[in-house]
Design a protein around this motif. Structure first.
Motif, PDB file in Angstrom:
ATOM      1  N   ALA A  21       7.491  17.232  42.545  1.00  0.00           N
ATOM      2  CA  ALA A  21       7.289  17.634  41.150  1.00  0.00           C
ATOM      3  C   ALA A  21       5.870  17.301  40.679  1.00  0.00           C
ATOM      4  O   ALA A  21       5.210  18.131  40.043  1.00  0.00           O
ATOM      5  N   LEU A  22       5.391  16.100  41.005  1.00  0.00           N
ATOM      6  CA  LEU A  22       4.047  15.707  40.583  1.00  0.00           C
ATOM      7  C   LEU A  22       2.980  16.539  41.291  1.00  0.00           C
ATOM      8  O   LEU A  22       1.973  16.922  40.684  1.00  0.00           O
ATOM      9  N   ALA A  26       0.330  18.984  39.528  1.00  0.00           N
ATOM     10  CA  ALA A  26      -1.108  18.860  39.784  1.00  0.00           C
ATOM     11  C   ALA A  26      -1.694  20.192  40.250  1.00  0.00           C
ATOM     12  O   ALA A  26      -2.801  20.576  39.848  1.00  0.00           O
ATOM     13  N   ARG A  27      -0.961  20.917  41.088  1.00  0.00           N
ATOM     14  CA  ARG A  27      -1.452  22.226  41.541  1.00  0.00           C
ATOM     15  C   ARG A  27      -1.519  23.217  40.381  1.00  0.00           C
ATOM     16  O   ARG A  27      -2.451  24.029  40.299  1.00  0.00           O
ATOM     17  N   VAL A  32      -4.923  26.201  36.512  1.00  0.00           N
ATOM     18  CA  VAL A  32      -5.404  26.489  35.156  1.00  0.00           C
ATOM     19  C   VAL A  32      -6.899  26.172  35.046  1.00  0.00           C
ATOM     20  O   VAL A  32      -7.676  26.959  34.479  1.00  0.00           O
ATOM     21  N   SER A  33      -7.315  25.044  35.605  1.00  0.00           N
ATOM     22  CA  SER A  33      -8.737  24.684  35.559  1.00  0.00           C
ATOM     23  C   SER A  33      -9.583  25.687  36.326  1.00  0.00           C
ATOM     24  O   SER A  33     -10.675  26.065  35.889  1.00  0.00           O
ATOM     25  N   LEU A  75      -8.650  18.399  32.300  1.00  0.00           N
ATOM     26  CA  LEU A  75      -7.553  18.709  33.214  1.00  0.00           C
ATOM     27  C   LEU A  75      -7.905  18.322  34.645  1.00  0.00           C
ATOM     28  O   LEU A  75      -7.073  17.772  35.379  1.00  0.00           O
ATOM     29  N   SER A  76      -9.145  18.569  35.048  1.00  0.00           N
ATOM     30  CA  SER A  76      -9.567  18.180  36.392  1.00  0.00           C
ATOM     31  C   SER A  76      -9.596  16.667  36.539  1.00  0.00           C
ATOM     32  O   SER A  76      -9.307  16.137  37.624  1.00  0.00           O
TER      33      SER A  76
END
Length: 207
Positions: A21-22, A26-27, A32-33, A75-76
């Motif tokens: 899930a994490l 993160a992906r 999005v970034s 976000l990054s």
């Protein structure tokens, strides 16, 4: 607490689900970034083209570009914390006895999670406070500038907090593989350091 150098325990079902899930989160954040970065490049390309070719500068491009930079940066940064690729100083941790190294890592995670919580709360206050005003030339709520800080803070709480809990329980996430290997490869405490050895080139060995 168990010794951090003990053999790794096989992850349980909930732990594997948490890792998946994490990692998926993160992906998604990375995607999005990346999309924001591509959009940012296209916007500034259009800005240069409009200014020097069409002689008509798109005034909205700069403000939208600044907003995208904030999104990409925060976000990054959250993904970097999850993957432990952020800038860190670990000479103090490596110099400590083995039993204190995990404690220091847990404390570091808790500090990071606490920082993320404070950032999320204060940034949310900015979002609410500035939502009624507009970003110049974009006609978007000014609070959008602070929204990425809130999201980043919540992600820091999730990533660092879950890692601190697992480390405290002796259940290490996959990101600790390199840390455990370096700890396991360390010489015993008090042992003298072996001098470096150099292998002569083949041509010199033939002589």
């Amino acid at each position: 607490m168990t010794d951090p150098l003990e053999p790794r325990l096989a992850p349980s079902g909930p732990e594997r689900a948490l890792d998946r899930a994490l990692d998926a989160l993160a992906r998604l954040v990375t995607l999005v970034s990346g999309c924001c970065l591509v959009l940012l490049i296209a916007i500034f390309g259009w800005l240069v083209f409009g200014r020097y070719v069409l002689n008509e500068t798109p005034t909205w491009a700069e403000q939208l570009g600044l907003l995208l930079i904030v999104v990409i940066t925060f976000l990054s940064a959250a993904v970097g914390v999850h993957e432990q690729r952020h800038l860190s100083v670990d000479f103090l941790r490596d110099a400590l006895p083995r039993g204190a190294r995990r404690t220091l890592m847990v404390v570091g995670d808790l500090v990071m999670a606490g920082f993320g919580l404070l950032m999320a709360l204060h940034a949310w206050h900015l979002v609410v406070f500035k939502w009624s005003s507009s970003i110049p030339l974009l006609d978007l709520p000014e609070g959008l500038r602070s929204l990425p800080l809130t999201v980043c803070g919540l992600l820091l709480v999730l990533f660092a907090g879950s890692r601190a809990l697992r480390r405290a329980l002796g259940r290490y996430p996959w990101q600790d593989d390199h840390l455990l290997e370096s700890l396991g490869a360390a010489p015993p405490e008090g042992a003298p350091l072996a001098p470096p050895t150099f292998e002569a080139p083949r041509a010199e060995r033939r002589r």
